[in-house]
Write a protein that holds these residues in place. Structure first.
Motif, short mmCIF file in Angstrom:
data_model
loop_
_atom_site.label_atom_id
_atom_site.label_comp_id
_atom_site.label_asym_id
_atom_site.label_seq_id
_atom_site.Cartn_x
_atom_site.Cartn_y
_atom_site.Cartn_z
N SER A 181 0.83 -1.20 0.00
CA SER A 181 0.00 0.00 0.00
C SER A 181 0.87 1.26 0.00
N ALA A 200 -6.72 11.13 0.04
CA ALA A 200 -7.24 9.76 0.12
C ALA A 200 -8.66 9.68 -0.43
N ALA A 201 -9.50 10.63 -0.05
CA ALA A 201 -10.90 10.63 -0.51
C ALA A 201 -10.98 10.78 -2.02
N LEU A 248 -8.76 9.87 -4.25
CA LEU A 248 -8.32 8.63 -4.88
C LEU A 248 -9.42 7.58 -4.84
N PHE A 249 -10.02 7.40 -3.70
CA PHE A 249 -11.08 6.40 -3.56
C PHE A 249 -12.33 6.76 -4.36
N GLY A 250 -12.53 8.04 -4.62
CA GLY A 250 -13.71 8.47 -5.37
C GLY A 250 -13.48 8.61 -6.86
N ILE A 302 -3.08 3.45 -4.32
CA ILE A 302 -3.79 3.16 -3.08
C ILE A 302 -3.29 1.87 -2.46
N TYR A 303 -3.35 0.79 -3.27
CA TYR A 303 -3.12 -0.57 -2.78
C TYR A 303 -2.72 -1.40 -3.99
N GLU A 356 -21.04 2.36 -6.23
CA GLU A 356 -19.85 2.30 -5.36
C GLU A 356 -18.92 3.48 -5.58
N TYR A 357 -19.20 4.30 -6.60
CA TYR A 357 -18.40 5.50 -6.87
C TYR A 357 -19.29 6.74 -6.99
N VAL A 396 -11.23 -0.74 -11.68
CA VAL A 396 -11.95 -0.35 -10.46
C VAL A 396 -13.20 -1.18 -10.18
N ARG A 420 -10.32 -4.68 -8.73
CA ARG A 420 -10.57 -4.33 -7.33
C ARG A 420 -11.33 -5.42 -6.59
#
Length: 426
Positions: free
Chosen positions: A35, A44-45, A47-49, A56-57, A245-246, A266, A270
């Motif tokens: 990670s 972080a938000a 990237l995840f969005g 990220i990982y 999920e996005y 994604v 993922r």
């Protein structure tokens, strides 16, 4: 450099790579980490969005893998790529974006035996149904189209027979049906054929084979051509509909001509998880640097070996598109003018037993289930890679009981011919 577009060999060495900004390392480092640290909560938000690109990982992405992805996309002429754990994993991830339970895809009957098995049996558990078509009868693809058809799948050079597929003709069928054409380009590599230039929308590879080239690392890759409109007719909701999920993002609308590659990452990688090891990505990158040199040598060797076998009294027939007498020679001249590949089959007059006997007598050729190595390889498909098929299906796929498959390496051609000569006898 100037505005001149780099040539293939230059891209094979340089595409996607820069000296490491921290250490100055010239070779792409192996980022052996699970990670990556975020700058702050907002970073972080984002990237995840999917509002920013970044790491990220390693299951989702890794800097070493990213260089590999960019390099293969450049070699294939695509907009983006996604590296995964194997060629089989690439096929699963691709079709997960396209298929719903009860949907169908059309596949050429001449395919790698493992793909035939995956399509026929494993995919049934997902409710995905394969319909077979004959690549020697282009009209059979059109006849196979139904309202449930979501894709057409072919190999550019078919495994094991080495036959050349008419990509442009099948692309025309796919366009008329409004579905993407997926081309497995493993046996050709982009050095010989670039399917996107001939109408492919998605290209997949087993990186394990010619791209890696040394028989030491598993990997697969998906290349997005950026040519398909995923919003057409609502056929592909994974790409055209809001993704809960996005936060309701529509991937086609947001990412345009690389939306499919993003979806594979994604939504597929993922959640399904077939991530490529950064170490394997490094090994495959190293192999790609010599791809043009290896492929040309292997094609030249393959033609010499095929010509020898064609004149041997123990050989009933040779299936190699590089031979002037072969039924696929004209297609080879059109699609693969640098060479017809390094994998081909031949049939022995003694049938099944003669094939098994030959494999046991060869000394320089390695008897194993792989292709695309620097070493020359041999296998008897009917007793191994295609053994799960009945005799009729084996013959249709080019793996009849009398057939032997060779994958020609970079050794001296005279030594390869001598090994075959002693094993065949007189």
């Amino acid at each position: 450099m100037s505005d001149r577009l780099p040539g293939f060999s230059t891209l094979a060495v340089h595409a996607g790579a820069q000296p490491d900004p921290t250490t100055g390392a010239r070779a792409t480092p192996i980022y052996q980490t699970t990670s990556f640290v975020f700058n702050d909560a907002d970073h972080a938000a984002s990237l995840f969005g999917l509002q920013a690109f970044g790491n990220i990982y390693t299951r989702i992405g890794n800097p070493t893998n990213a260089v590999l992805e960019e390099r293969v996309a450049a070699l294939e002429g695509g907009t983006a790529a996604l590296a995964v754990a194997s060629g089989h994993a690439a096929q699963v991830v691709v079709l997960q974006q396209l298929m719903q339970p009860g949907d169908e895809f059309i596949a050429a009957r001449k395919l790698y035996g493992g793909s035939i098995n995956q399509f026929t049996h494993a995919f049934k558990s997902f409710g995905w149904n394969v319909v077979w078509a004959d690549p020697d009868d282009i009209a059979s693809f059109g006849r196979a189209v139904t309202p449930r058809t979501k894709a057409i799948f072919i190999e550019s050079i078919a495994n094991p027979a080495g036959s050349i597929t008419d990509i442009e003709a099948i692309s025309t069928v796919a366009r008329k049906a409004g579905v993407p054409l997926i081309v497995d380009n493993t046996l050709a590599s982009p050095y010989l054929i670039r399917p996107i230039d001939h109408g492919a929308d998605i290209v997949v590879h087993s990186l394990t084979k010619f791209l890696g080239g040394h028989g030491n690392s598993l990997g697969g890759i998906i290349v997005d051509a950026g040519t398909f409109d995923w919003s057409t007719g609502g056929k592909y909701p994974m790409l055209s509909e809001p993704r809960p999920e996005y936060h309701g993002i529509r991937l086609q609308e947001t990412f345009g001509n690389f939306a499919f590659a993003i979806a594979c990452r994604v939504l597929g990688l993922r959640d399904l998880g077939p991530a490529l090891s950064p170490f394997n990505a490094f090994m495959i990158l190293t192999g790609i640097e010599t791809l043009p040199l290896r492929m040309q040598k292997q094609c030249d060797n393959a033609k010499a070996v095929a010509e020898f076998l064609a004149g041997h009294p123990a050989v009933a027939s040779v299936s190699y598109a590089g031979l002037a007498s072969d039924k696929y020679n004209q297609l080879a001249r059109k699609y693969a003018p640098r060479g017809a590949g390094a994998v081909f089959t031949f049939s022995l007059k003694g049938g099944y037993d003669a094939g098994v006997n030959l494999v046991s007598k060869l000394q320089l050729f390695s008897h194993l289930a792989n292709v695309g190595d620097t070493r020359s390889l041999v296998i008897h498909p009917a007793s191994t890679t295609h053994s799960q098929l009945d005799d009729a299906a084996k013959i249709k796929s080019g793996a009849g009981p009398d057939v032997v498959r060779l994958s020609i390496g970079i050794e001296d051609k005279e030594d390869l011919i001598a090994d075959l000569e002693q094993a065949l006898g007189t």
